[in-house]
Design an enzyme around this catalytic site. Sequence first.
Site, PDB file in Angstrom:
ATOM      1  N   LYS A 183      -6.875   3.261  -3.336  1.00 30.66           N
ATOM      2  CA  LYS A 183      -7.317   3.258  -1.944  1.00 30.66           C
ATOM      3  C   LYS A 183      -7.556   4.691  -1.501  1.00 30.66           C
ATOM      4  O   LYS A 183      -6.791   5.591  -1.842  1.00 30.66           O
ATOM      5  CB  LYS A 183      -6.240   2.585  -1.087  1.00 30.66           C
ATOM      6  N   ASP A 193       0.856  -1.183   0.000  1.00 31.58           N
ATOM      7  CA  ASP A 193       0.000   0.000   0.000  1.00 31.58           C
ATOM      8  C   ASP A 193       0.893   1.235   0.000  1.00 31.58           C
ATOM      9  O   ASP A 193       1.413   1.632   1.046  1.00 31.58           O
ATOM     10  CB  ASP A 193      -0.911   0.002   1.234  1.00 31.58           C
ATOM     11  N   LYS A 229     -10.305   0.144  -2.529  1.00 30.24           N
ATOM     12  CA  LYS A 229     -10.185  -0.074  -1.087  1.00 30.24           C
ATOM     13  C   LYS A 229     -10.489   1.209  -0.326  1.00 30.24           C
ATOM     14  O   LYS A 229      -9.668   2.122  -0.300  1.00 30.24           O
ATOM     15  CB  LYS A 229      -8.774  -0.568  -0.730  1.00 30.24           C
TER      16      LYS A 229
END
Length: 320
Positions: free
Chosen positions: A220, A157, A256
């Site tokens: 995300k 991430d 996400k």
Amino acid sequence: MKMEARNTGMPLDLAWVHGVRINLPSVKRRADSLGARRCVKKQWQAAWLLRAVTCIDLTTLSGDDTDINVERLCHKAAHPVRRDLMEALGMAESGLQCGAVCVYPARVAGAVATLKRIGADIPVAAVATGFPSGQYHLKTRLEEVRLTVADGASEIDIVINREMVLSGNWQGLYDELVAMREACGEAHMKAILAVGELGSLTNVYRASLVAMMAGADFIKTSTGKEGVNAILPVGVVMCRAIRDYYEKTGVMVGFKPAGGLRQAKDALVWLVLIKEELGNDWLNNHMFRIGASGLLGDIERQLFHYVYGRYAASSELPMA
């Protein structure tokens, strides 16, 4: 757990990026309609909550993380719902697990070792590239990715450079993300936009496009450390960017939301958003994840109520 095929990216299309305009009132109306809607009930709610469990990136990102609490997190990810509840729901043999365990880079090796020891096929995700601010030299950010992958993380991430978004330096942002994608190697790259620091929904859409063009496998919303994190208007914009990218390239990119998602009803609303904006092909943990630390506890509490007709005391539920 085997992930879906990678997003290979595409050349930066600045005409597409600059041509974006977001209709803010329209986005807000769409988001309000999702938040105000009566959600699924009874056995359908229980089923949707179990689906949500499989999409959780069970997360600990605290300065006092230790190998012990990461080990507990891994056990919880492997057995997220009490055995008696799973039996009552007819799901005892389903092998239900969380989507991933998400930790800091220094905790990756311990998480990988624990999951291997308990026989859980769950990906380990790690935040990297100077999380949460990203305000570090590019060389050190890339090296952090390489070291984290070497320790066994299968998902990274990364955080984007917000200054480049705010200044409209899309070429610079694209080049950095391509370098990060290369540093990830075989690991999937999830690009954190930090939407609360991007200034506008138009910038959120543009940053989403640039990240996908650079090869991000997921986009995300947030690090969870910003003032504004996963909110529905942002979700609408990012999902429509994903849909537009898919319609143009044929490549599915995952989504996400993360930050501030603590209640089971929140998970249900986000699942409805995914179903309606992207479709059933995204309603799985290959294409949809929820970044959360406390959400699982409330989902388990709601499932307890469905089975036993009362809410559990905190001492009755294993802590994540």
